[in-house]
Design a protein around this motif. Structure first.
Motif, PDB file in Angstrom:
ATOM      1  N   GLU A 143     -37.574  97.588  71.685  1.00  0.00           N
ATOM      2  CA  GLU A 143     -37.026  98.605  70.783  1.00  0.00           C
ATOM      3  C   GLU A 143     -35.694  98.132  70.189  1.00  0.00           C
ATOM      4  N   ARG A 153     -45.341  97.486  69.907  1.00  0.00           N
ATOM      5  CA  ARG A 153     -44.394  96.409  69.556  1.00  0.00           C
ATOM      6  C   ARG A 153     -44.778  95.087  70.229  1.00  0.00           C
ATOM      7  N   GLY A 183     -42.763  90.296  68.853  1.00  0.00           N
ATOM      8  CA  GLY A 183     -43.336  91.031  69.983  1.00  0.00           C
ATOM      9  C   GLY A 183     -44.042  90.143  70.991  1.00  0.00           C
ATOM     10  N   TRP A 219     -38.767  87.743  68.373  1.00  0.00           N
ATOM     11  CA  TRP A 219     -38.727  88.697  67.266  1.00  0.00           C
ATOM     12  C   TRP A 219     -38.395  87.949  65.981  1.00  0.00           C
ATOM     13  N   ASP A 236     -36.114  95.465  67.455  1.00  0.00           N
ATOM     14  CA  ASP A 236     -36.597  96.119  66.246  1.00  0.00           C
ATOM     15  C   ASP A 236     -35.422  96.835  65.548  1.00  0.00           C
TER      16      ASP A 236
END
Ligand code: BTN
Length: 332
Positions: A256, A82, A110, A143, A259
């Protein structure tokens, strides 16, 4: 900070005494220049430098400097996948600002930016984030999302909830969340989050999450902070976790979560947020600009808004600053 200053700090970061002669040889300076440069560096970066007769120079408190290799090595395979870049700056104006700039140039999801010190650290509501060298975490992540920025309304609660959980899993007891996303320990601020969003009104958009977490800042270094604050060292009662390992744990969980938020929104994070709610059931005050609303904190709604039980019934709020309502003083 120039290369030489950084080399000197790296050399002294172990907290052991280093002779002027050895430093001069390694860094390529005269002995007189070593002392001058060390003094200047220590003053500039708020480091306590000790000079010991016959032994040399040492830092009063050792520093664990950020190390990209150590951070990457601690991440899981999924975490490394990521992560698209990991930049560590000895000094920068603001890691959020740098990542917003990189995002505007097209950097992908990322991207991570860390700094040892920020000269213009940004807090919420236009406040400054006090960012002394080497003692805290200043971390920003980027992100990208295909949807409109309006869908990111719950992201700040989701990220706050994940952070509270990471710290709890590191055996830090009593970490709590103040709406929307301040991390408190013993009712004092341990960490803050600043989320910045840019993009097209119908999407796509990108989000930069900035985290400032107090680790081992001294009272002197934090004297400019205008609210009660705590540090992780206090919350761990002096047993300090390795700084690079801590950063890796934070990155792993935050990447995480960013995402997952894109796929599932706020819903899966709400139980975590509620489990760490600092003021549930307590009398609080909400400040929205000049307006003050008083009520009993009734938790957060499904869309992340703050619920207050007021004399007019239960009301939901999307913005504002919460504080505990001081107990009424009794007059005899
Ligand atoms: C708050 O006011 O509670 C939010 C503070 C956020 C501070 C962090 S430090 C890393 C990142 N870079 C900044 O300039 N601000 C955020």
């Amino acid at each position: 900070m120039d290369e030489r200053q950084l080399a000197l700090i790296q050399r002294l970061s172990d907290g052991c005494a280093h002779s002027g002669e050895a430093i001069a040889r390694d860094v390529g300076l005269t002995r007189a220049a070593v002392w001058k440069t060390l003094r200047k560096t220590a003053d500039e970066f708020g480091l306590e430098l000790l000079s010991e007769r016959g032994r040399g120079y040492r830092l009063a408190t050792p520093l664990e400097l950020l190390d990209a290799g150590r951070i990457r090595a601690t991440l899981s395979d999924a975490g490394r996948k990521r992560l698209s870049r990991l930049d560590i700056h000895p000094v920068i104006d603001s890691t959020n600002r740098e990542l917003m700039r990189l995002a505007a140039e097209g950097a992908p999801s990322g991207g991570v930016c860390l700094a040892e010190r920020q000269t213009a650290g940004r807090g919420r509501r236009g406040r400054e984030w006090v960012s002394p060298f080497g003692v805290n975490v200043y971390l920003s992540l980027l992100w990208r999302y295909p949807f409109a920025p309006s869908n990111l309304g719950g992201a700040s609660l989701a990220i706050g909830a994940v952070l509270a959980e990471v710290l709890s899993e590191l055996d830090i007891e009593g970490v709590a969340l103040k709406w929307p996303n301040d991390l408190l320990w013993q009712r004092r601020k341990l960490a803050g989050l600043l989320l910045e969003v840019a993009g097209e009104s119908q999407g796509p958009c990108h989000l930069v999450v900035g985290l400032g977490l107090n680790l081992r800042m001294t009272a002197g270094q934090g004297s400019a902070i205008d609210q009660p604050w705590a540090s992780l060292e206090e919350a761990l009662y002096g047993v300090m976790i390795e700084r690079n390992v801590l950063v890796a744990c934070l990155l792993e969980a935050l990447l995480e979560a960013l995402d997952r938020y894109g796929r599932e929104g706020l819903a899966p994070f709400l139980p975590l947020w509620r489990a760490h709610d600092a003021y549930l059931g307590e009398p609080v005050r909400l400040l929205i600009g000049e307006r003050v609303i008083e009520g009993i904190h009734a938790g957060v709604a499904e869309d992340g808004s703050l619920l207050l039980d007021t004399p007019d019934g239960r009301c939901a709020f999307q913005a504002g600053e919460v504080s505990l309502r001081p107990l009424e003083t009794e007059h005899s």
